[in-house]
Design a protein around this motif. Structure first.
Motif, short mmCIF file in Angstrom:
data_model
loop_
_atom_site.label_atom_id
_atom_site.label_comp_id
_atom_site.label_asym_id
_atom_site.label_seq_id
_atom_site.Cartn_x
_atom_site.Cartn_y
_atom_site.Cartn_z
N LYS A 145 18.88 14.59 43.19
CA LYS A 145 19.07 13.49 42.13
C LYS A 145 19.85 13.08 42.37
N LYS A 146 21.28 13.01 42.67
CA LYS A 146 22.21 13.17 43.09
C LYS A 146 21.53 12.24 44.20
N ALA A 147 21.68 12.87 45.71
CA ALA A 147 21.44 12.66 46.60
C ALA A 147 20.39 11.19 46.52
N ILE A 148 19.91 11.17 46.01
CA ILE A 148 17.97 9.99 46.12
C ILE A 148 18.99 8.84 45.30
N TYR A 149 19.78 9.48 44.23
CA TYR A 149 20.52 7.49 43.88
C TYR A 149 21.62 7.52 44.43
#
Length: 392
Positions: A145-149
Motif C-alpha cells: 500500500k505504501k508503494a501504491i501511495y
C-alpha cells in the motif's frame, strides 16, 4: 448543493481608485478531523473583501458550520477508502463544479481530496495547490500500500503548480521519496487561532459536572480521531497502568472514528468504564482541553499534530510520541515529554512525572505558550497563503 453564483469575475476598487480583482478560491477536501479544523480557521481569517471561497467537501462536513464563511458550499460523496466507481463519479462531479464556478485557484486538501481534485482539474485553466496534510505513504500500513501511495503521489504531483508541506518533516520525506522537485514544495507550518481562543475562553461554560466527572479527578485527555494513526488503543492501555500511579486519574477522549467500538470494548475489558469518557465529535475541542490536567497525542505517524498547538495555547503539559513531525513542535523536557510509539510503560512513567513534578510542568507550559504565540498563529499561516494566492 451550493447556491448559484455568477461566473464573471468580481472587481473591487482600492483607496486610489485602482481596479482590483477579487480572487475565487475553490477548496476541495475529503478528510475531516484536524483537516477540517484547519479549513475552518483558514476561512475565518481570510480577507473576504479580497477572496471568494467555495468549499467542495465530503459528507463528513456540515453546511451550518460554514454559514458566512463561504460563498458556495458543495457537498458530494467522497469516501476515504479507494473505490473505483465512487471515485470516478466524484471526479466527474468535481470537474463539473470547477467548470461551473471557474475558480482562479483550486486548493486541494488531504490525499483523497487532492487525488480527486487534481484529476478533475486536468486541462482546466487555473492555478492549483495541493496540501496533503500528512503524506499517505508515511502511514503505518502494508508495504504494498505504501508503494501504491508513493507512486500515486509521484504521478499526481505533475497535476498541480505547488505542493504545501505543513512541516519540515513533510518536505524532507517528499524529497526522499522523490515525489516532485524540491522547488515545487513550499513549507507553511500549521497554526491555531489564538485570537479566537482569547475571545472565547472566558465564556466557555463546560464543567466537569456536565460530563459526570468528579471535581477532585485528575483529568488526562487526548483529542483526535479514533483511528489507528492516533493510537486510542495505546491511550487506554496506558490508562490502565496510570491508574495504579494516580488513583484519581480520569481519562477524557475527545473525538470519534472507525475504532470507536473497538475502544469501547477495550475499556470494558480493562474495567475502566468509570474512569473513561469518549465524547464523540464536538464543535469546540478547546472547551474540553481547558478541563485537562495533562494532554496527550500518542500518534503512530503524524504530518504535523495540530492539536499540539491547541494544548500549548491552553497551557497544558504535553506527552507526545517521538514520531515524524511531532519533533518539529515538541522538544523533550523543554515544552513537553516525548515517548516511544506504543510504549505504554514509558507513557505511564511520563504521566506520573508530570503529576509529581510541578516545577517541570511550569517550565514546559511556559515554553509552549511562548512557542505557539511566536510560531504557530493561524494569522501567520493565512498571511503566507495569501501571498501565495496573490502571486498566482
Amino acid at each position: 448543493m451550493g447556491e448559484a453564483m455568477p461566473r464573471d469575475i468580481i472587481y473591487l476598487t482600492d483607496w486610489r481608485g485602482l481596479l482590483l480583482m477579487k480572487k475565487r478560491i475553490m477548496h476541495i477536501v475529503q478528510s475531516a478531523g484536524g483537516v477540517e479544523r484547519y479549513i475552518l480557521m483558514l476561512l475565518k481569517n481570510m480577507d473576504s473583501s479580497k477572496y471568494e471561497n467555495i468549499l467542495v467537501c465530503s459528507n463528513d462536513y456540515k453546511e451550518e458550520n460554514y454559514n458566512g464563511l463561504v460563498n458556495v458550499f458543495e457537498c458530494i460523496n467522497m469516501i476515504r477508502p479507494i473505490n473505483i466507481v465512487s471515485d470516478v463519479k466524484a471526479i466527474i462531479y468535481v470537474r463539473s463544479i470547477i467548470k461551473k464556478y471557474k475558480p482562479n485557484i483550486v486548493y486541494m486538501h488531504s490525499s483523497k481530496g487532492g487525488a480527486i481534485g487534481r484529476i478533475a482539474n486536468i486541462g482546466i485553466k487555473n492555478n492549483s495547490i495541493y496540501n496533503p496534510h500528512g503524506w499517505s505513504f508515511n502511514m503505518d500500513c502494508d508495504p504494498k500500500k505504501k508503494a501504491i501511495y508513493r507512486w500515486t503521489e509521484r504521478l499526481l504531483s505533475r497535476l498541480c503548480n505547488i505542493i504545501i508541506a505543513i512541516s519540515d518533516y513533510e518536505k524532507k520525506t517528499a524529497i526522499e521519496n522523490k515525489i516532485c522537485r524540491p522547488d515545487k514544495i513550499r513549507v507553511i507550518y500549521n497554526g491555531t487561532d489564538i485570537d479566537e481562543y482569547i475571545r472565547k475562553k472566558d465564556i466557555y461554560s463546560l464543567t466537569r459536572a456536565d460530563l459526570g466527572i468528579q471535581n477532585d479527578a485528575y483529568i488526562i485527555g487526548t483529542v483526535g480521531r479514533l483511528s489507528k494513526q492516533k493510537a486510542p488503543d495505546t491511550f487506554i492501555k496506558a490508562a490502565g497502568i496510570i491508574k495504579k500511579y494516580i488513583p484519581k486519574a480520569f481519562f477524557l477522549m475527545v473525538g470519534d472514528g472507525e475504532m470507536k467500538n473497538e475502544i469501547e470494548d477495550l475499556i470494558r475489558k480493562m474495567d475502566l468504564q468509570k474512569s473513561v469518557l469518549v465524547t464523540g465529535w464536538v464543535n469546540e475541542p478547546m472547551e474540553y482541553i481547558r478541563l485537562f490536567d495533562q494532554a496527550m497525542l500518542l500518534s503512530r505517524w503524524e504530518g504535523f499534530g495540530l492539536v499540539l498547538t491547541e494544548y500549548m495555547l491552553a497551557k497544558k503539559p504535553i506527552i507526545a510520541t517521538k514520531v515524524d513531525a511531532i519533533s518539529d513542535l515538541i522538544t523533550d523536557r523543554v515544552n513537553g515529554l516525548l515517548v516511544k510509539m506504543d510504549d505504554i510503560e514509558a507513557i505511564a512513567r511520563a504521566s506520573k512525572e508530570i503529576y509529581e513534578d510541578k516545577e517541570l510542568v511550569n517550565l514546559m507550559i511556559n515554553n509552549s505558550f511562548r512557542l505557539v504565540n511566536e510560531r504557530f498563529n493561524i494569522k501567520r499561516v493565512v498571511s503566507e497563503l495569501e501571498t501565495l494566492f496573490n502571486n498566482k
